[in-house]
Design an enzyme around this catalytic site. Structure first.
Site, PDB file in Angstrom:
ATOM      1  N   ILE A   1       0.846  -1.204   0.000  1.00  0.00           N
ATOM      2  CA  ILE A   1       0.000   0.000   0.000  1.00  0.00           C
ATOM      3  C   ILE A   1       0.881   1.253   0.000  1.00  0.00           C
ATOM      4  CG2 ILE A   1      -1.928   1.178   1.154  1.00  0.00           C
ATOM      5  CD1 ILE A   1      -2.530  -1.576   2.494  1.00  0.00           C
TER       6      ILE A   1
ATOM      7  N   ASN B   1      12.469  -0.582   6.137  1.00  0.00           N
ATOM      8  CA  ASN B   1      13.590  -1.473   6.484  1.00  0.00           C
ATOM      9  C   ASN B   1      13.642  -2.694   5.555  1.00  0.00           C
ATOM     10  OD1 ASN B   1      11.464  -3.010   7.334  1.00  0.00           O
ATOM     11  ND2 ASN B   1      12.141  -3.250   9.454  1.00  0.00           N
TER      12      ASN B   1
ATOM     13  N   ASP C   1      14.699   1.230  10.339  1.00  0.00           N
ATOM     14  CA  ASP C   1      13.649   0.509  11.046  1.00  0.00           C
ATOM     15  C   ASP C   1      13.019   1.486  12.046  1.00  0.00           C
ATOM     16  OD1 ASP C   1      12.319  -1.134  12.978  1.00  0.00           O
ATOM     17  OD2 ASP C   1      13.507  -2.839  12.287  1.00  0.00           O
TER      18      ASP C   1
ATOM     19  N   PHE D   1       2.755   3.496   7.653  1.00  0.00           N
ATOM     20  CA  PHE D   1       2.363   2.133   7.253  1.00  0.00           C
ATOM     21  C   PHE D   1       3.202   1.071   7.959  1.00  0.00           C
ATOM     22  CE2 PHE D   1       1.414   4.492   3.259  1.00  0.00           C
ATOM     23  CZ  PHE D   1       0.085   4.148   3.092  1.00  0.00           C
TER      24      PHE D   1
ATOM     25  N   SER E   1      -7.323  -1.179  10.459  1.00  0.00           N
ATOM     26  CA  SER E   1      -7.911  -2.307   9.749  1.00  0.00           C
ATOM     27  C   SER E   1      -9.332  -2.561  10.227  1.00  0.00           C
ATOM     28  CB  SER E   1      -7.053  -3.540  10.043  1.00  0.00           C
ATOM     29  OG  SER E   1      -7.742  -4.707   9.713  1.00  0.00           O
TER      30      SER E   1
ATOM     31  N   TYR F   1      -2.076  -9.353  16.227  1.00  0.00           N
ATOM     32  CA  TYR F   1      -2.052  -8.327  15.179  1.00  0.00           C
ATOM     33  C   TYR F   1      -3.224  -7.358  15.347  1.00  0.00           C
ATOM     34  CZ  TYR F   1      -3.230  -6.128  10.772  1.00  0.00           C
ATOM     35  OH  TYR F   1      -3.603  -5.201   9.838  1.00  0.00           O
TER      36      TYR F   1
ATOM     37  N   LYS G   1      -3.467  -3.121  16.372  1.00  0.00           N
ATOM     38  CA  LYS G   1      -4.181  -2.038  15.676  1.00  0.00           C
ATOM     39  C   LYS G   1      -5.113  -1.304  16.640  1.00  0.00           C
ATOM     40  CE  LYS G   1      -2.229  -2.440  11.736  1.00  0.00           C
ATOM     41  NZ  LYS G   1      -1.302  -1.408  11.264  1.00  0.00           N
TER      42      LYS G   1
END
Ligand code: UDP
Length: 335
Positions: free
Chosen positions: A12, A32, A58, A80, A124, A149, A153
């Site tokens: 993206i 990175n 990073d 992102f 998300s 994960y 978010k």
């Protein structure tokens, strides 16, 4: 605007950099290359005629990241850079918490120190979990995360909201993506899954290309129109453009938190996606029906009324366009 794009070499991120340049912005990429490849930077130049400045850094390395901000003096950040595989996050939770939380905290601390006030954040639709009502609006309740994960978010959204409250000049735009698919119509940039793809579209294109023997449909007994799961698939370029509209809006604001669902508003089943792919590309797919995948929800798609009206955005590509572009990208990758 001069904008730092963390993760700007990713799927993206790279499309967003292309669209930023096309609209006269200056994009500074911080990446990175943990889940992306340097040749994408050359491809961005081939598409736009501009070679974006790149820092191989990073975001968990605060000292190195701070140096980028000091050198560049950006007006905003599109963040992102994050780890994004649900399954991997279950196996390596600490990696996900470290990467996804530390990176954002570093970015925010440096933004405060350097007086940079505008951030667009990739979130998300997983924050909605398995929603009781679809389509989901931005007011749909957030459900307890089902994976590390998803949890990162949710926590990142909370960090941004709390940070904004404590820093009244700061502007935040949280974009909750549905299922990003497709590739640039030139076939020069697209998704680069490492190993066996988890996501449906790369699995489809790799099966059509003969890299995978067979696609498995994860379940056909869900309570949906044809029994397979329903998702809202959005072309990556349409998604990329929302970041630019979001940050342009922030520049004119003082002290806001915007939250937008970024989807097409159309729900498509796995079986419909397969049929559309076959029809649009004239490729026959070898597939079978398998068991449901653990953790999958039966159906989700976006109510995108808010982003359509507030950002004057509307998707320009449909599912078939996106599938054709993904297929073109797949074919070029193998050449
Ligand atoms: N899916 C599938 N076979 C695959 C990969 C995915 O049937 O090999 C289904 C999956 O069950 C889901 C949809 O395709 O209903 C989209 O899955 P993906 O992993 O791309 O995105 P998710 O919505 O899970 O984030």
């Amino acid at each position: 605007m001069k904008i730092i794009v963390t993760g700007g070499a990713g799927f993206i991120g790279s499309h967003t950099v292309v669209e930023l340049i096309a609209r006269g912005h200056e994009a500074i990429i911080v990446d990175n290359f943990s889940n992306s490849q340097p040749f994408i930077i050359d491809r961005i130049k081939e598409i736009t005629g501009v070679s974006p400045k790149l820092y191989q850094v990073d975001c968990t390395d605060k000292k190195a990241l701070k140096q980028v901000f000091e050198n560049e003096k950006p007006e905003g950040v599109i963040h992102f850079a994050a780890s994004k595989a649900v399954g991997e996050s279950v196996l390596k939770p600490l990696l996900y918490y470290r990467n996804n939380l530390t990176s954002l905290i570093n970015v925010l601390e440096i933004m405060k120190e350097e007086k940079v006030n505008n951030i667009v954040f990739s979130s998300s639709c997983t924050v909605y979990g398995s929603p009781d009502v679809i389509p989901v609006t931005e007011k749909t309740p957030i459900k307890k995360a089902e994976s590390p994960y998803g949890n990162t978010k949710q926590i990142d959204e909370q960090i941004l909201t709390d940070f904004q409250k404590a820093n009244p000049l700061f502007n935040v735009s949280i974009l909750r993506y549905f299922n990003p698919i497709g590739a640039h119509p030139t076939g020069k940039i697209g998704e680069l899954p490492i190993g066996t793809p988890n996501n449906l579209i790369p699995f489809i294109t790799q099966t059509a290309a003969g890299i995978r023997k067979q696609l498995t449909i994860f379940g056909d007994t869900y309570d949906t129109k044809d029994g397979s799961c329903i998702r809202d698939y959005i072309h990556v370029i349409d998604l990329a453009i929302t970041h630019i509209k979001a940050i342009e809006k922030l520049k004119k604001e003082n002290g806001i938190v915007d939250v937008y669902n970024v989807g097409t508003g159309v729900g498509s089943s796995v079986i419909e996606v397969i049929e559309s792919f076959e029809e649009a590309t004239k490729q026959k797919l070898n597939f079978r029906i398998g068991n449901p995948r653990e953790g999958d929800i039966s159906a989700i798609y976006a109510d995108n009324t808010k982003i359509v009206s507030e950002l004057e955005w509307k998707p320009k590509y449909n599912l078939k366009d996106a599938l054709v572009h993904a297929w073109e990208w797949q074919k070029k990758l193998q050449k």
